[in-house]
Design a protein around this motif. Structure first.
Motif, PDB file in Angstrom:
ATOM      1  N   ALA A  40     -69.307  15.940 -32.515  1.00 42.04           N
ATOM      2  CA  ALA A  40     -70.177  16.054 -33.679  1.00 42.04           C
ATOM      3  C   ALA A  40     -71.407  16.927 -33.448  1.00 42.04           C
ATOM      4  N   SER A  41     -71.789  17.130 -32.217  1.00 36.64           N
ATOM      5  CA  SER A  41     -73.044  17.822 -31.930  1.00 36.64           C
ATOM      6  C   SER A  41     -72.896  19.333 -31.979  1.00 36.64           C
ATOM      7  N   PRO A  42     -73.772  20.007 -32.735  1.00 34.57           N
ATOM      8  CA  PRO A  42     -73.751  21.478 -32.734  1.00 34.57           C
ATOM      9  C   PRO A  42     -74.298  21.998 -31.408  1.00 34.57           C
ATOM     10  N   ARG A  43     -73.912  23.215 -31.059  1.00 35.36           N
ATOM     11  CA  ARG A  43     -74.341  23.821 -29.800  1.00 35.36           C
ATOM     12  C   ARG A  43     -75.212  25.037 -30.076  1.00 35.36           C
ATOM     13  N   ALA A  44     -76.145  25.293 -29.165  1.00 33.88           N
ATOM     14  CA  ALA A  44     -76.982  26.487 -29.230  1.00 33.88           C
ATOM     15  C   ALA A  44     -77.540  26.753 -27.833  1.00 33.88           C
ATOM     16  N   PHE A  45     -77.952  27.986 -27.602  1.00 30.56           N
ATOM     17  CA  PHE A  45     -78.617  28.335 -26.354  1.00 30.56           C
ATOM     18  C   PHE A  45     -80.113  28.166 -26.553  1.00 30.56           C
ATOM     19  N   ALA A  46     -80.789  27.752 -25.507  1.00 25.51           N
ATOM     20  CA  ALA A  46     -82.248  27.674 -25.544  1.00 25.51           C
ATOM     21  C   ALA A  46     -82.778  28.099 -24.182  1.00 25.51           C
ATOM     22  N   ILE A  47     -83.817  28.890 -24.196  1.00 26.55           N
ATOM     23  CA  ILE A  47     -84.469  29.310 -22.962  1.00 26.55           C
ATOM     24  C   ILE A  47     -85.851  28.693 -22.978  1.00 26.55           C
ATOM     25  N   LEU A  48     -86.060  27.719 -22.115  1.00 27.47           N
ATOM     26  CA  LEU A  48     -87.316  26.976 -22.106  1.00 27.47           C
ATOM     27  C   LEU A  48     -88.402  27.683 -21.298  1.00 27.47           C
ATOM     28  N   GLU A  49     -88.021  28.324 -20.204  1.00 27.49           N
ATOM     29  CA  GLU A  49     -88.956  29.106 -19.386  1.00 27.49           C
ATOM     30  C   GLU A  49     -88.406  30.521 -19.290  1.00 27.49           C
ATOM     31  N   PRO A  50     -88.755  31.398 -20.253  1.00 29.61           N
ATOM     32  CA  PRO A  50     -88.139  32.724 -20.283  1.00 29.61           C
ATOM     33  C   PRO A  50     -88.640  33.661 -19.181  1.00 29.61           C
ATOM     34  N   LEU A  51     -87.714  34.474 -18.702  1.00 28.14           N
ATOM     35  CA  LEU A  51     -88.022  35.538 -17.755  1.00 28.14           C
ATOM     36  C   LEU A  51     -87.441  36.818 -18.343  1.00 28.14           C
ATOM     37  N   ILE A  63     -83.748  35.491 -19.598  1.00 32.99           N
ATOM     38  CA  ILE A  63     -82.957  34.497 -18.892  1.00 32.99           C
ATOM     39  C   ILE A  63     -83.871  33.330 -18.552  1.00 32.99           C
ATOM     40  N   GLU A  64     -83.277  32.224 -18.192  1.00 33.12           N
ATOM     41  CA  GLU A  64     -84.050  31.048 -17.776  1.00 33.12           C
ATOM     42  C   GLU A  64     -84.689  31.336 -16.414  1.00 33.12           C
ATOM     43  N   ARG A  65     -85.963  31.030 -16.294  1.00 32.61           N
ATOM     44  CA  ARG A  65     -86.703  31.311 -15.051  1.00 32.61           C
ATOM     45  C   ARG A  65     -86.028  30.673 -13.838  1.00 32.61           C
ATOM     46  N   GLY A  66     -85.497  29.487 -14.003  1.00 36.62           N
ATOM     47  CA  GLY A  66     -84.851  28.792 -12.894  1.00 36.62           C
ATOM     48  C   GLY A  66     -83.539  29.417 -12.453  1.00 36.62           C
TER      49      GLY A  66
END
Length: 148
Positions: free
Chosen positions: A45-56, A95-98
């Protein structure tokens, strides 16, 4: 409790009860079983999306400045009937910093310039494939003087 959508959905509680069954003896049940039931029910049931919390910021040096390429990305990894969505790819991506390990940056200083065991992400002079896109390599690192 089903107040305002908090807690597991009713279907997850029913699935948990079906898996555990009825017993007359006292026992302790690992809470991870309830979490697994919740995850299984909500997965469809859950929709998907990308998220970048700490952007580089990453600049693709061999890409034309004004060129954008669209990639079709599935809306859900297991439900093809939900279709695709379009994700643009251009000269600048984030991209994600990590996901980047800078040997001379803050994480490198904290680890004495050694990679964490099993680190398989983006490195200086390394290559990585971006999800649904191209393989990129790191040729140069330009640090922000304020944030390093």
């Amino acid at each position: 409790t089903g107040d305002k959508g908090g807690g597991p959905p009713p279907a997850a509680i029913r699935l948990f009860c079906e898996r555990m069954g009825i017993s007359k003896s006292d026992s302790n049940i690992d809470f991870s079983i309830m979490e697994d039931c919740t995850r299984e029910v909500m997965d469809d049931a859950s929709p998907r999306a990308f998220a970048i919390l700490e952007p580089l910021k990453v600049t693709i040096t061999n890409w034309e400045d004004d060129k954008l390429e669209d990639f079709a990305v599935p809306r859900h990894p297991k439900r093809a009937e939900l279709g695709d969505r379009t994700v643009p790819f251009g000269k600048t991506v984030y991209i994600e910093r990590g996901d980047f390990f800078d040997l001379e940056g803050p994480e490198g200083i904290a680890n004495s310039g050694r990679l964490p065991k099993g680190f398989k992400r983006f490195l200086p002079d390394g290559k990585v494939r971006l999800k649904y896109a191209y393989v990129i390599s790191c040729n140069e690192i330009i640090r922000d003087p304020e944030t390093n």
